[in-house]
Structure formats: C-alpha cells, structure tokens
Design a protein around this motif. Sequence first.
Motif, mmCIF file in Angstrom:
data_model
loop_
_atom_site.group_PDB
_atom_site.id
_atom_site.type_symbol
_atom_site.label_atom_id
_atom_site.label_comp_id
_atom_site.label_asym_id
_atom_site.label_seq_id
_atom_site.Cartn_x
_atom_site.Cartn_y
_atom_site.Cartn_z
ATOM 1 N N ALA A 98 58.234 81.728 6.479
ATOM 2 C CA ALA A 98 56.997 82.517 7.241
ATOM 3 C C ALA A 98 58.206 83.152 7.662
ATOM 4 C CB ALA A 98 55.739 82.696 7.917
ATOM 5 N N GLY A 99 58.111 84.092 9.099
ATOM 6 C CA GLY A 99 58.653 84.661 10.357
ATOM 7 C C GLY A 99 59.005 85.821 11.054
ATOM 8 N N ASN A 100 58.247 86.198 11.921
ATOM 9 C CA ASN A 100 58.639 87.766 12.788
ATOM 10 C C ASN A 100 59.843 88.175 12.505
ATOM 11 O OD1 ASN A 100 55.110 86.882 13.423
ATOM 12 N ND2 ASN A 100 56.475 85.437 14.144
ATOM 13 N N GLY A 101 59.134 89.651 11.731
ATOM 14 C CA GLY A 101 60.656 90.574 11.846
ATOM 15 C C GLY A 101 61.645 90.255 11.312
ATOM 16 N N CYS A 158 56.566 83.882 0.048
ATOM 17 C CA CYS A 158 56.713 84.130 1.371
ATOM 18 C C CYS A 158 55.523 84.762 1.821
ATOM 19 C CB CYS A 158 57.547 85.512 1.059
ATOM 20 S SG CYS A 158 58.276 86.320 2.995
ATOM 21 N N LEU A 159 54.740 83.916 2.967
ATOM 22 C CA LEU A 159 54.304 84.465 3.664
ATOM 23 C C LEU A 159 53.559 85.702 4.258
ATOM 24 C CD1 LEU A 159 52.944 80.440 5.114
ATOM 25 C CD2 LEU A 159 52.125 82.141 2.741
ATOM 26 N N THR A 160 54.931 86.143 4.716
ATOM 27 C CA THR A 160 55.122 87.718 5.075
ATOM 28 C C THR A 160 54.746 87.913 4.450
ATOM 29 O OG1 THR A 160 57.276 87.495 5.610
ATOM 30 C CG2 THR A 160 56.661 86.722 6.926
ATOM 31 N N SER A 161 54.399 88.667 3.177
ATOM 32 C CA SER A 161 55.030 89.510 2.353
ATOM 33 C C SER A 161 53.307 89.923 2.197
ATOM 34 C CB SER A 161 56.107 89.331 1.157
ATOM 35 O OG SER A 161 56.816 89.198 1.539
ATOM 36 N N GLU A 162 52.741 89.370 2.093
ATOM 37 C CA GLU A 162 51.534 89.462 1.720
ATOM 38 C C GLU A 162 50.188 90.600 2.322
ATOM 39 O OE1 GLU A 162 49.785 88.335 -1.341
ATOM 40 O OE2 GLU A 162 51.326 87.401 -2.207
ATOM 41 N N SER A 207 61.979 81.183 13.901
ATOM 42 C CA SER A 207 62.006 81.600 14.670
ATOM 43 C C SER A 207 63.237 81.521 15.441
ATOM 44 C CB SER A 207 60.531 81.460 15.858
ATOM 45 O OG SER A 207 60.226 81.673 16.898
ATOM 46 N N THR A 208 63.708 82.927 16.451
ATOM 47 C CA THR A 208 64.850 82.593 17.081
ATOM 48 C C THR A 208 64.119 82.100 18.444
ATOM 49 O OG1 THR A 208 64.440 85.239 17.252
ATOM 50 C CG2 THR A 208 65.877 84.248 16.060
ATOM 51 N N SER A 209 63.282 82.531 19.125
ATOM 52 C CA SER A 209 63.146 81.473 20.611
ATOM 53 C C SER A 209 62.379 80.713 20.221
ATOM 54 C CB SER A 209 61.811 82.776 20.754
ATOM 55 O OG SER A 209 60.645 82.966 19.886
ATOM 56 N N GLY A 210 61.249 80.250 18.775
ATOM 57 C CA GLY A 210 60.546 79.408 18.501
ATOM 58 C C GLY A 210 59.913 79.002 19.744
ATOM 59 N N SER A 216 56.877 81.728 19.296
ATOM 60 C CA SER A 216 56.240 82.286 18.717
ATOM 61 C C SER A 216 54.921 81.538 18.549
ATOM 62 C CB SER A 216 56.148 82.696 17.779
ATOM 63 O OG SER A 216 57.564 83.881 17.594
ATOM 64 N N GLU A 217 53.429 82.122 19.056
ATOM 65 C CA GLU A 217 51.885 81.445 18.743
ATOM 66 C C GLU A 217 51.792 81.339 17.104
ATOM 67 O OE1 GLU A 217 49.284 82.726 21.269
ATOM 68 O OE2 GLU A 217 50.704 82.085 23.401
ATOM 69 N N ASN A 218 52.097 82.219 16.712
ATOM 70 C CA ASN A 218 51.403 81.791 14.847
ATOM 71 C C ASN A 218 52.644 81.432 14.620
ATOM 72 O OD1 ASN A 218 53.490 83.848 14.829
ATOM 73 N ND2 ASN A 218 52.985 85.622 13.733
ATOM 74 N N MET A 219 53.366 81.028 14.739
ATOM 75 C CA MET A 219 54.300 80.225 14.387
ATOM 76 C C MET A 219 54.470 78.475 13.855
ATOM 77 S SD MET A 219 56.677 81.296 12.232
ATOM 78 C CE MET A 219 56.156 82.556 11.361
ATOM 79 N N VAL A 220 53.931 78.731 15.629
ATOM 80 C CA VAL A 220 53.548 77.547 15.986
ATOM 81 C C VAL A 220 51.380 76.636 15.119
ATOM 82 C CG1 VAL A 220 52.621 76.217 18.045
ATOM 83 C CG2 VAL A 220 54.944 77.471 18.043
#
Length: 209
Positions: A51-54, A82-86, A121-124, A126-130
């Motif tokens: 998963a990831g954002n953007g 890929c959890l971003t595709s659902e 996550s490019t920033s590390g 993102s709250e949804n990633m954490v």
Amino acid sequence: MTRPLHTPCDHEHLAELSRALDRFGRCVDVLDDWGVRLTSVLEGGGRLLAAGNGGSAAQAQHLTAELVGRYREDRAPYSAICLTSETSSLTAIINDYPPTELFARQVEAHGRPGDVLVLMSTSGRSENMVAAAARGRKAGLEVWAMTGPLPNPLAEHATEYCAVDAPYTATVQELHLVGLHILCAAVDRTLGVGVSRTRRSAEDIEAAS
C-alpha cells in the motif's frame, strides 16, 4: 528535515538523483535480502500485501503486478494484493471509519502471520501508513517500509525499512522504483529464473569495473 525552498529542474533534477544514488547502497542490500526472504514466504503459500498514497500507491500496484505477473522471465504467479486498488473497500472504509483505518482494516482482513506487508511513503509520516504498520505487526506480519529520510514514524513502526536519504519527493519515488526492481530481481534470482549472475556485493562490482 526542512522542506526545500525550490524545485530542482532539468539537469539539477538529475544531479539530485545522482547524489541520492551515491547514498543508496545500504538500501540495495536491504532490498535484495527482502527479495530472497519474500521468495520463501511466497513459495510457502504466503502472500504479499502492499500500500501507499498517491504516487506511492501506483508503485505499490507496480510491485504486486510484477509478482502476480512476472518481472522478466516466465515463472509461477504469486499471491500479492495491492490495498490501494480495492475501490469499493476503500470508499466504504473511509465512509464508515476514521481515515487512519483506510489500510489498517484491510491488513487485518487479508494478512496472516508470516505474510509480508510492504508500505511505501516518501515522507514516512502518513498516518494511515503508520496505522497499517502497527496493525500488521499486531497480526504477525513482517512489515517492510520504504520511506524518505530518517527519522520518521513509519520506519519506527516497521519491522525493517529502506529509507532513501533525499530531500525531494520525486527523488525518493524514483529510487523507490529502483528498489522495487531490485527486490523483484532478487526473487527471480532466488528462484533461478533467467538470472545471469549470482549475488555480488557492491564492492565486488566496483572491483570488477
């Protein structure tokens, strides 16, 4: 890290990438090792979640496509989601639960002990990633984070991390893509699929050049 005040253009963009590449050696070793270990998980019937954002969402989908399809040569398909595709799950979760549950709930649903969760996550930060990392570890998954510069919360919550030391989002994303290909090549090498050399260290390659 302080946000850069300008956007690098034309040759400066390439110069930033070159500087980051010079610091990418540790990540190469980490990602190659991940590919070796992921092979064992997939061959044993486990799965990879990503998963990831953007832009990182697109790269997470790129990774799962390489595993379900193929990287270069033909081989058996592997379970990778890929959890971003659902889209229906995503919109239902974001409608009914806090935003931090967007991926964490899917990890809880699909992940099994011993599976691998790759979070990008490019920033590390993102709250949804954490939240997904924390949920994954609680469920017994190996959580591998691909992030930008340290320190960052995602790397701290992951089992292991590859952190790209670069100040620009574009540079981090570009090296994340390189990293995904290194991981996939290591899977193929471990399987003995269409690989022309055995694993060599950066020092061996430099000495031979």
